[in-house]
Enzyme design. Structure first.
Site, PDB file in Angstrom:
ATOM      1  CG  ASP A  22       8.656  -3.380  -1.709  1.00 59.63           C
ATOM      2  OD1 ASP A  22       7.355  -3.671  -1.556  1.00 59.63           O
ATOM      3  OD2 ASP A  22       8.890  -2.655  -2.453  1.00 59.63           O
ATOM      4  CG  ASP A  47       1.668   1.569   1.585  1.00 63.92           C
ATOM      5  OD1 ASP A  47       1.497   1.083   0.785  1.00 63.92           O
ATOM      6  OD2 ASP A  47       3.028   1.993   0.924  1.00 63.92           O
ATOM      7  CG  PHE A  78       8.162   8.089  -1.689  1.00 63.66           C
ATOM      8  CD1 PHE A  78       7.199   7.216  -1.877  1.00 63.66           C
ATOM      9  CD2 PHE A  78       8.990   8.293  -1.989  1.00 63.66           C
ATOM     10  CE1 PHE A  78       7.234   6.627  -2.901  1.00 63.66           C
ATOM     11  CE2 PHE A  78       9.309   6.967  -3.732  1.00 63.66           C
ATOM     12  CZ  PHE A  78       8.145   6.754  -3.847  1.00 63.66           C
TER      13      PHE A  78
END
Length: 181
Positions: free
Chosen positions: A101, A104, A153
């Protein structure tokens, strides 16, 4: 705007924009793996919606398997990656595409790729919906990346905040600046 637990999130990427980009990624994968039978390894829990939309658009024969890792606590990466559910398929001589997904820090993806390489896959590629280049702590080669985003976020479209928000059909960004990761 949506509220999840104690946080407020604002619109970031609409469902239409996400699904258009997934279509483009699928077209590239169809071209790259034409005549082959790759195995797609979906990283749970977050990649399930992205994987579903991507796989529905593929016009090639393929297998699908799942692994599960955890590295987040609340809105920040813990820096510790734990394997929860492992892979059972034999990958030797296979074309492997990992579906994630979000990349990071790169820590989870690096650990997964390091665990897959000794299985001697013919090829090993990564398809991620989101990539946060600013957050990278470990280099990762991403053959298929949907969107590069800022180090903020996000939730929705499979991504969560403390287990909630995965079912949102778009991606939302945290609005509370003092709580950002």
């Amino acid at each position: 705007m949506v509220t999840i637990l104690d946080k407020t999130f604002g619109p970031f990427l609409s469902q239409a924009i996400i699904e258009e980009r997934i279509g483009e990624m699928a077209a590239q994968i169809n071209e790259d793996y034409h005549g082959k039978t790759p195995i797609f390894i979906v990283v749970l829990n977050g990649a399930f919606l992205f994987a579903s939309e991507l796989l529905k658009r593929l016009d090639l024969s393929c297998e699908v398997s799942f692994v599960r890792f955890a590295s987040y606590e609340n809105t920040q990466s813990s820096g510790n990656v734990r394997e929860i559910l492992g892979l059972q398929e034999n990958l030797s001589g296979r074309d492997v595409v990992v579906i994630e997904d979000i990349v990071d820090t790169g820590l989870t993806m690096n650990q997964l790729l390091n665990q897959l390489r000794p299985s001697n896959p013919k090829s090993l590629a990564v398809a991620t919906l989101l990539h946060k280049p600013e957050a990278l702590k470990a280099p990762v080669s991403l053959e298929y990346a949907g969107f590069e985003i800022e180090n903020r976020f996000v939730v929705g479209y499979g991504l969560d905040y403390d287990g909630l928000g995965r079912n949102l059909n778009a991606i939302y960004v945290l609005q509370d600046i003092s709580s950002q990761a």
